[in-house]
Write a protein that holds these residues in place. Structure first.
Motif, PDB file in Angstrom:
ATOM      1  N   LEU A 226       2.430  -7.496  18.075  1.00 23.64           N
ATOM      2  CA  LEU A 226       3.121  -6.509  16.874  1.00 23.64           C
ATOM      3  C   LEU A 226       2.202  -5.491  16.641  1.00 23.64           C
ATOM      4  N   ILE A 227       3.167  -3.951  15.617  1.00 17.57           N
ATOM      5  CA  ILE A 227       2.037  -3.319  14.910  1.00 17.57           C
ATOM      6  C   ILE A 227       0.939  -3.563  14.069  1.00 17.57           C
ATOM      7  N   TYR A 228       0.205  -3.128  14.622  1.00 14.76           N
ATOM      8  CA  TYR A 228      -1.580  -3.130  13.907  1.00 14.76           C
ATOM      9  C   TYR A 228      -1.404  -2.405  12.966  1.00 14.76           C
ATOM     10  N   LEU A 229      -2.153  -2.212  11.555  1.00 14.65           N
ATOM     11  CA  LEU A 229      -2.631  -0.305  11.131  1.00 14.65           C
ATOM     12  C   LEU A 229      -3.687  -1.059  11.669  1.00 14.65           C
ATOM     13  N   ALA A 230      -4.704   0.098  12.117  1.00 16.54           N
ATOM     14  CA  ALA A 230      -6.267   0.304  12.822  1.00 16.54           C
ATOM     15  C   ALA A 230      -6.698   1.457  11.663  1.00 16.54           C
ATOM     16  N   ILE A 231      -7.874   0.929  11.798  1.00 14.03           N
ATOM     17  CA  ILE A 231      -8.793   1.842  11.303  1.00 14.03           C
ATOM     18  C   ILE A 231      -9.941   2.077  11.527  1.00 14.03           C
ATOM     19  N   ARG A 232     -11.139   2.390  11.158  1.00 13.86           N
ATOM     20  CA  ARG A 232     -12.688   2.484  11.681  1.00 13.86           C
ATOM     21  C   ARG A 232     -12.902   1.270  12.350  1.00 13.86           C
ATOM     22  N   GLU A 233     -13.921   0.939  12.511  1.00 19.54           N
ATOM     23  CA  GLU A 233     -15.088  -0.060  12.235  1.00 19.54           C
ATOM     24  C   GLU A 233     -15.758  -0.317  11.176  1.00 19.54           C
ATOM     25  N   GLY A 234     -16.504  -1.086  10.122  1.00 19.11           N
ATOM     26  CA  GLY A 234     -17.132  -0.629   9.216  1.00 19.11           C
ATOM     27  C   GLY A 234     -16.345  -0.673   7.428  1.00 19.11           C
ATOM     28  N   ASP A 235     -15.320  -0.036   7.805  1.00 21.66           N
ATOM     29  CA  ASP A 235     -14.348   0.427   6.644  1.00 21.66           C
ATOM     30  C   ASP A 235     -13.321  -0.464   6.491  1.00 21.66           C
ATOM     31  N   GLU A 236     -13.602  -2.133   6.955  1.00 20.86           N
ATOM     32  CA  GLU A 236     -12.863  -3.574   6.433  1.00 20.86           C
ATOM     33  C   GLU A 236     -13.024  -3.485   4.977  1.00 20.86           C
ATOM     34  N   ASN A 237     -14.096  -3.405   4.185  1.00 19.13           N
ATOM     35  CA  ASN A 237     -14.217  -3.261   2.615  1.00 19.13           C
ATOM     36  C   ASN A 237     -14.231  -2.232   1.731  1.00 19.13           C
ATOM     37  N   GLU A 238     -13.341  -1.506   2.350  1.00 15.16           N
ATOM     38  CA  GLU A 238     -12.889  -0.235   1.346  1.00 15.16           C
ATOM     39  C   GLU A 238     -11.933  -0.420   0.436  1.00 15.16           C
ATOM     40  N   ASP A 239     -11.737  -0.063  -0.781  1.00 15.98           N
ATOM     41  CA  ASP A 239     -11.223   0.103  -1.276  1.00 15.98           C
ATOM     42  C   ASP A 239      -9.428   0.405  -1.449  1.00 15.98           C
ATOM     43  N   PHE A 240      -9.587   1.361  -0.400  1.00 19.29           N
ATOM     44  CA  PHE A 240      -8.236   1.735   0.273  1.00 19.29           C
ATOM     45  C   PHE A 240      -8.179   0.727   1.018  1.00 19.29           C
ATOM     46  N   VAL A 241      -8.405  -0.096   1.724  1.00 15.53           N
ATOM     47  CA  VAL A 241      -8.081  -0.865   2.991  1.00 15.53           C
ATOM     48  C   VAL A 241      -7.468  -1.879   1.866  1.00 15.53           C
ATOM     49  N   LYS A 242      -8.260  -2.039   1.188  1.00 15.34           N
ATOM     50  CA  LYS A 242      -7.678  -3.719   0.020  1.00 15.34           C
ATOM     51  C   LYS A 242      -6.535  -3.307  -0.951  1.00 15.34           C
ATOM     52  N   ALA A 243      -6.295  -2.238  -0.568  1.00 16.05           N
ATOM     53  CA  ALA A 243      -4.933  -1.384  -1.710  1.00 16.05           C
ATOM     54  C   ALA A 243      -3.951  -1.455  -0.217  1.00 16.05           C
ATOM     55  N   LEU A 244      -3.663  -1.038   0.282  1.00 13.63           N
ATOM     56  CA  LEU A 244      -3.001  -1.505   1.348  1.00 13.63           C
ATOM     57  C   LEU A 244      -3.235  -2.656   2.387  1.00 13.63           C
ATOM     58  N   GLN A 245      -3.539  -3.711   2.176  1.00 13.66           N
ATOM     59  CA  GLN A 245      -3.366  -4.811   2.140  1.00 13.66           C
ATOM     60  C   GLN A 245      -2.390  -5.580   1.036  1.00 13.66           C
ATOM     61  N   LYS A 246      -3.211  -5.391   0.118  1.00 15.40           N
ATOM     62  CA  LYS A 246      -1.885  -5.638  -1.302  1.00 15.40           C
ATOM     63  C   LYS A 246      -0.880  -5.330  -1.047  1.00 15.40           C
ATOM     64  N   VAL A 247      -0.291  -4.348  -0.745  1.00 14.38           N
ATOM     65  CA  VAL A 247       0.614  -3.854  -1.231  1.00 14.38           C
ATOM     66  C   VAL A 247       2.452  -3.902   0.370  1.00 14.38           C
ATOM     67  N   TYR A 248       1.112  -4.352   1.509  1.00 10.15           N
ATOM     68  CA  TYR A 248       2.211  -5.203   3.180  1.00 10.15           C
ATOM     69  C   TYR A 248       2.731  -6.121   1.730  1.00 10.15           C
ATOM     70  N   GLU A 249       1.345  -7.188   1.757  1.00 13.77           N
ATOM     71  CA  GLU A 249       2.051  -8.533   1.296  1.00 13.77           C
ATOM     72  C   GLU A 249       2.603  -8.952   0.162  1.00 13.77           C
ATOM     73  N   SER A 250       2.914  -7.445  -0.578  1.00 10.83           N
ATOM     74  CA  SER A 250       3.524  -7.496  -1.873  1.00 10.83           C
ATOM     75  C   SER A 250       5.300  -8.136  -1.510  1.00 10.83           C
ATOM     76  N   ASP A 251       5.573  -9.171  -3.028  1.00 10.72           N
ATOM     77  CA  ASP A 251       7.242  -8.612  -2.983  1.00 10.72           C
ATOM     78  C   ASP A 251       7.858  -7.853  -2.941  1.00 10.72           C
ATOM     79  N   ALA A 252       7.560  -7.068  -3.330  1.00 11.40           N
ATOM     80  CA  ALA A 252       8.430  -5.273  -3.277  1.00 11.40           C
ATOM     81  C   ALA A 252       8.861  -4.996  -2.099  1.00 11.40           C
ATOM     82  N   PHE A 253       7.349  -5.270  -1.350  1.00 12.92           N
ATOM     83  CA  PHE A 253       7.301  -4.384   0.295  1.00 12.92           C
ATOM     84  C   PHE A 253       8.435  -5.894   1.325  1.00 12.92           C
ATOM     85  N   TYR A 254       8.379  -6.893   0.881  1.00  6.56           N
ATOM     86  CA  TYR A 254       9.095  -7.991   1.481  1.00  6.56           C
ATOM     87  C   TYR A 254      10.725  -7.298   1.072  1.00  6.56           C
TER      88      TYR A 254
END
Length: 276
Positions: A226-254
């Motif tokens: 599957l195709i994955y969203l990729a970031i730099r190591e160390g950015d896992e807990n950045e706010d923009f990463v949390k925002a991306l995960q939230k919208v990808y897992e949202s009802d609206a994106f489904y």
């Protein structure tokens, strides 16, 4: 001498002001997320499906389009973009190993599968001796294609080679004397004018106007591919990463996925919704 001191002082003040303005501009731009993607379905997915949802979270999305499989990772490693979206996790793992990069895959997204296409043949049964087959030349997608050819019974590959790194050099039997031609992934769709069959990655297939329903065969895509969203190591807990995960897992994106990504392979978090 006093004049010189004043000139130097003024120059330093102007320099400080200039840096302050630059920093201010940078701070104003702090809520922008820049993501690199190959042109086609994944850049469209970001622009049409994700950008409106990120806006509701207070982020502007900037999408930078690439036309190969190397530059998006180089740009991410160098900090020119915040994330990229175009590759599977095995490809990224292999890229890190070969190039010495420090990139991290986050989560899968709805993914267009690799498929076998032909403009002259309708079935796998149409294969004949000496036919030409083109396939992507990057390590992982080349291996995917060769594994599919082996499943058809058209070739045999060395069983001692890892199935995710096998190449055309590892073909041990080719009873039909097929001409196996690895090409740049972006060129496989164009090769249909000259080849009997071509394996085309889903993003390039869609960008070229090919439909999954027209394919001779479509891969049963595993989670590794599957195709994955990729970031730099160390950015896992950045706010923009949390925002991306939230919208990808949202009802609206489904709902967006159901309407605009028919035939795609769903990531686990959307498969769970399908099972309900």
């Amino acid at each position: 001498m006093k004049k010189l001191v004043w000139v130097v002082t003024i120059a330093l003040l102007l320099s400080a002001c200039s840096k302050g303005e630059a920093k201010k501009e940078q701070n104003n731009d702090a809520k922008t997320i820049t993501i690199g993607a190959t042109a086609g379905p994944y850049s469209d997915q970001l622009k049409e499906g994700i950008a409106p949802l990120l806006k509701e979270e207070g982020y502007e999305l900037k999408v930078v389009e690439f036309h190969d499989y190397i530059q998006p990772n180089n740009a991410l490693e160098e900090g020119d973009i915040d994330a990229n979206l175009y590759q599977n996790r095995l490809y990224l793992t292999n890229f890190n190993k070969e190039k010495g990069t420090h990139l991290h895959y986050l989560f899968a997204v709805p993914s267009a599968p690799i498929a076998l296409y032909s403009t002259t043949h309708q079935s796998l049964d149409d294969v004949k001796e000496g036919m030409t087959i083109t396939l992507p030349n990057d390590t992982v997608n080349l291996a995917r294609s060769l594994n599919m050819l082996q499943n058809y019974g058209w070739i045999t590959v060395n069983p001692d080679i890892d199935h995710v790194t096998v190449s055309e050099k590892d073909i041990t039997e080719n009873p039909l004397n097929l001409v196996i031609k690895p090409l740049d992934a972006a060129a496989t769709a164009r090769s249909l004018d000259d080849a009997d069959f071509a394996f085309v990655n889903g993003n390039y297939a869609i960008a070229s106007g090919l439909k999954f329903t027209e394919a001779v065969d479509v891969e049963q895509t595993s989670e590794d591919f599957l195709i994955y969203l990729a970031i730099r190591e160390g950015d896992e807990n950045e706010d923009f990463v949390k925002a991306l995960q939230k919208v990808y897992e949202s009802d609206a994106f489904y709902e967006y996925t159901k309407e605009h990504a028919k035939g795609y392979v769903l990531p686990p978090y959307q498969q769970e919704r399908e099972a309900k």
